[in-house]
Design an enzyme around this catalytic site. Structure first.
Site, PDB file in Angstrom:
ATOM      1  N   HIS A   1      44.660  43.533  45.296  1.00 19.09           N
ATOM      2  CA  HIS A   1      43.487  43.170  44.746  1.00 19.09           C
ATOM      3  C   HIS A   1      42.913  43.557  43.641  1.00 19.09           C
ATOM      4  O   HIS A   1      42.467  43.018  42.700  1.00 19.09           O
ATOM      5  CB  HIS A   1      42.323  43.458  45.975  1.00 19.09           C
ATOM      6  CG  HIS A   1      42.313  42.818  47.171  1.00 19.09           C
ATOM      7  ND1 HIS A   1      42.572  41.623  47.197  1.00 19.09           N
ATOM      8  CD2 HIS A   1      42.401  43.229  48.408  1.00 19.09           C
ATOM      9  CE1 HIS A   1      42.708  40.978  48.574  1.00 19.09           C
ATOM     10  NE2 HIS A   1      42.658  41.796  49.235  1.00 19.09           N
TER      11      HIS A   1
ATOM     12  N   HIS B   1      48.607  47.017  49.038  1.00 15.39           N
ATOM     13  CA  HIS B   1      47.718  45.801  49.340  1.00 15.39           C
ATOM     14  C   HIS B   1      46.586  45.845  48.667  1.00 15.39           C
ATOM     15  O   HIS B   1      46.068  44.951  47.801  1.00 15.39           O
ATOM     16  CB  HIS B   1      47.577  45.831  50.900  1.00 15.39           C
ATOM     17  CG  HIS B   1      46.478  44.714  51.239  1.00 15.39           C
ATOM     18  ND1 HIS B   1      46.972  43.552  51.812  1.00 15.39           N
ATOM     19  CD2 HIS B   1      45.381  44.510  51.093  1.00 15.39           C
ATOM     20  CE1 HIS B   1      46.222  42.803  52.021  1.00 15.39           C
ATOM     21  NE2 HIS B   1      45.000  43.133  51.676  1.00 15.39           N
ATOM     22  N   GLU B   2      45.839  46.987  48.797  1.00 17.71           N
ATOM     23  CA  GLU B   2      44.436  47.145  48.141  1.00 17.71           C
ATOM     24  C   GLU B   2      44.596  47.059  46.577  1.00 17.71           C
ATOM     25  O   GLU B   2      43.917  46.543  45.862  1.00 17.71           O
ATOM     26  CB  GLU B   2      43.652  48.302  48.708  1.00 17.71           C
ATOM     27  CG  GLU B   2      43.419  48.447  50.049  1.00 17.71           C
ATOM     28  CD  GLU B   2      42.639  47.070  50.223  1.00 17.71           C
ATOM     29  OE1 GLU B   2      41.874  46.573  49.706  1.00 17.71           O
ATOM     30  OE2 GLU B   2      42.713  46.722  51.552  1.00 17.71           O
TER      31      GLU B   2
ATOM     32  N   HIS C   1      44.238  41.791  40.518  1.00 17.19           N
ATOM     33  CA  HIS C   1      43.612  40.656  40.322  1.00 17.19           C
ATOM     34  C   HIS C   1      42.402  41.070  39.451  1.00 17.19           C
ATOM     35  O   HIS C   1      42.227  39.991  38.659  1.00 17.19           O
ATOM     36  CB  HIS C   1      43.260  40.027  41.637  1.00 17.19           C
ATOM     37  CG  HIS C   1      43.099  38.537  41.539  1.00 17.19           C
ATOM     38  ND1 HIS C   1      42.830  37.951  42.797  1.00 17.19           N
ATOM     39  CD2 HIS C   1      43.154  37.665  40.478  1.00 17.19           C
ATOM     40  CE1 HIS C   1      42.976  36.635  42.677  1.00 17.19           C
ATOM     41  NE2 HIS C   1      43.052  36.445  41.440  1.00 17.19           N
TER      42      HIS C   1
END
Length: 713
Positions: A505, A501-502, A508
């Site tokens: 980010h 998940h992290e 991105h």
């Protein structure tokens, strides 16, 4: 979690600052030594040189950078030439990059390594930054120039120049630039007070969480825990003063994962109670409710000043959802479909427990994880302890998280042991593209310590910007238990998905390809920013990726097929709980931000307000409490998610749609990955996010029909 920038710039333009040459402020007050925060770093990518930076450097660097930005703003205001994009918008965009450079590094430490020295600097720096923010937000002459460009040149501009002009103009308007002088003055006062209160929160909550440890006198009381978990309890006790031989540390969420295996019911109760009461005044030294209620009142007043029915409507106006009614409608549909499934799940767990504990046994929230795990073991023949040896954190990172990024986006990762970090537990990796060209630095800081706040997040020491010639320097922070020296650190499946998940980010930020800092990376609407991270979780269970990282820590053998099948089935076992705790927290967040100033309860009644609101929406369920109760809801009171926690569920729908597209067209197909990179990950905030979603998926709007199925419901 996406860590929203904490430079206290309410304009949301934390990215308004420029890479300055060694400035006249580079010397510290103490003599001839140059302040490394104010000079250009000689490290690759301009990475912060933590081998040279001292804690005493931060405050003088922040003060010097504030002076620099003030001077740059004054130059814009004093410019006699007609305002245009170059002399006003671009000049503003580049007006304070030195301040951003310094604060990006500093606020990385206030969250992940807040020593007493860093805490003291934060206390002094916060009012200075808030004062500057107010000065800029309400600088009438500056706004007049920006408005002139927006009114007269905006339509002629193209691409990122046009988008930057729009974002900067609207940010000033949202900050109150069109208010009357009287209302503007009140807005300044509100901003200043909120930043003071958030600083108080940022000090009080970690202290309360650290204080809420449960001390344990004997190993026998820890029956059910693995040897590794018991060793961790011993280590945690030693690092916290050794009041007893063992202690159980409280993590940021309401439920504590350790309750899954703890056989001692009385100890389970103690752990749960320590968690839910950590900051609600049960211990008079730790009561966040006075902070909560004052912030809620100030936010309600802010929404009203800006002409909105509530702070929620003010906050949501710049999101994909647009207003609180749309969010309410979205949540009501989920609650309606979720509620009967949650009730059935609870009854099933209680009935299972009664088989061994007797028909009079009443399931309590601190029992749920324990009996659910036993039930799962019996039905699926699987436990966390059986699968954890296959989840060595180093293998998950390199052979899972990085390998997925290599397969899908062509990225390669090389550890850089020559680049210093602020803590020895951190690792640094150079990221290169498929053509071998270096494109980013990535830092990982995965292990918990008393100086780190709870949770997991991503942020940047430097965002990508072609205008500044800056490649991204990105980091992820987690709170995993570190194994004793010489032993592998093993993690749960939930912690595996958190790493993926992290890193979503992080991608991105790493793959950003934008001209302007303000628009780059994760600078998107709050109810879009969680989509890349939630989508990236989907790679964790794709067979090729899973088999590459899920290897036994001692033998190196892949997880056996039957164990893998049982484990993947277990992911969707009794998932109503996780959705319910999220829905309850989401609705609490909105409840606090939809009320007027007069409706905000007193600190004494804040707990009762929480219960009443949950009752009104059908989510007052002692079995499934909010993921974060009001008194320790850091996203909302300490972070940037006020009236925005719904975005995790909202973007999960987007992520499901994206994952479905990948599955249909080739989950690991580099061509699909390249399209996702080109149309979404690299674009930052350079265009409307719904347009980006449509460009990639071909869908006019998100489709929530597959959401509950994806959740295993």
């Amino acid at each position: 979690m996406m860590k929203l920038n904490k430079t206290f710039l309410t304009l949301g333009l934390a990215a308004t600052l420029l890479q300055m040459p060694a400035s006249s402020f580079a010397q510290t007050a103490g003599g001839n030594r140059q302040n490394p925060l104010l000079t250009k770093s000689s490290l690759p990518f301009g990475a912060p040189d933590f081998s040279k930076i001292q804690e005493s450097d931060y405050l003088p660097a922040i003060e010097a950078a504030i002076r620099e930005q003030r001077a740059n703003i004054q130059k814009i205001v004093n410019n006699k030439k007609k305002p245009n994009f170059q002399n006003t918008i671009l000049a503003y965009e580049e007006s304070g990059a030195l301040l951003e450079k310094v604060t990006n590094i500093f606020f990385g430490l206030t969250s992940a390594h807040k020593t007493p020295g860093i805490a003291e600097t934060e206390k002094k720096a916060t009012p200075l930054l808030t004062e500057l923010d107010n000065e800029i937000s309400f600088n009438k002459k500056l706004f007049e120039r920006i408005k002139y460009v927006y009114d007269n040149e905006y339509k002629k501009l193209k691409g990122e120049d046009k988008r930057l002009t729009e974002v900067i103009y609207k940010s000033f308007v949202r900050s109150g630039a069109l208010l009357s002088a009287e209302k503007m003055e009140r807005m300044k006062q509100i901003n200043s007070r909120i930043s003071e209160l958030q600083q108080e929160w940022g000090n009080l909550l970690p202290a309360a969480t650290n204080n809420a440890v449960v001390w344990v006198n004997s190993k026998e009381e820890l029956a059910g825990l693995s040897d590794a978990d018991i060793a961790q309890c011993k280590k945690d006790a030693e690092s916290r003063g050794g009041k007893a031989p063992y202690c159980i540390v409280i993590i940021n969420t309401t439920q504590q994962p350790i309750l899954t295996n703890l056989q001692n019911r009385e100890l389970r109760k103690k752990v749960y109670m320590a968690s839910i009461h950590r900051a609600d005044g049960t211990n008079p030294d730790f009561n966040t409710f006075p902070i909560v209620t004052e912030i809620a009142k100030l936010r309600a007043e802010k929404g009203k000043l800006m002409g909105y029915a509530s702070y929620a409507d003010y906050s949501l106006e710049k999101t994909m959802a647009k207003n609180s009614k749309n969010v309410d409608d979205f949540l009501k549909q989920l609650i309606k479909e979720y509620a009967p499934k949650a009730d059935a799940e609870t009854k099933a767990i209680e009935a299972y427990a009664q088989k061994t504990e007797g028909k009079d046994f009443k399931l309590q929230p601190y029992d749920r994880f324990y009996y659910s795990a036993k039930m799962k073991k019996e039905m699926l023949n699987i436990t966390d302890d059986e699968i954890k040896p296959y989840f060595n954190i180093d293998s998950v990172q390199v052979n899972g998280v990085f390998y997925a990024a290599h397969r899908v986006y062509g990225l390669n990762f090389k550890q850089r042991k020559d680049i210093p970090t602020y803590h020895p537990d951190m690792k640094v990796f150079e990221v290169s593209d498929k053509n071998g060209k270096p494109i980013a630095l990535f830092y990982s800081d995965y292990f918990r310590r008393p100086t780190k706040r709870g949770g997991a997040w991503m942020s940047a020491f430097a965002k990508q910007s072609k205008q500044r010639g800056q490649l991204p320097i990105i980091y992820n922070v987690c709170n995993n238990a570190k194994a004793p020296e010489g032993q592998p650190s093993l993690i749960t499946w939930d912690e595996v998905t958190t790493l993926f998940h992290e890193f979503g980010h992080a991608l991105h930020g790493i793959l950003s390809d934008c001209k302007y800092n303000t628009l780059s990376g994760t600078a998107v609407a709050r109810d879009f920013v969680e989509m890349p991270s939630q989508f990236n979780e989907s790679f964790a269970s794709i067979p090729e990726i899973f088999d590459h990282y899920a290897r036994h820590t001692e033998t190196g053998a892949a997880m056996p097929a039957d164990l893998k099948e049982r484990m993947l089935k277990s992911i969707s076992f009794q998932t109503a709980y996780s959705l319910g705790e999220n829905l309850a927290a989401t609705c609490l967040d909105l409840a606090w931000h939809k009320i007027s100033e007069e409706e905000v309860p007193s600190p004494y009644m804040a707990g009762a307000f929480e219960k009443e609101e949950l009752h009104n929406i059908g989510l007052l369920n002692t079995q499934i409490p909010p993921r974060y109760s009001t008194s320790y809801f850091n996203h909302v009171w300490g972070g940037g998610y006020a009236a925005g926690y719904y975005s995790y569920l909202w973007t999960e729908v987007l992520a499901v749609n994206i994952a479905d597209y990948f599955a249909k067209h080739g989950a690991l197909d580099p061509a699909v990955g390249q399209a996702f990179r080109d149309k979404i990950l690299s674009r930052g905030n350079t265009k409307d996010q719904m347009e980006m979603f449509t460009d990639f998926t071909g869908m006019e709007k998100p489709d929530a029909s597959g959401f509950l199925k994806a959740r295993g419901l």
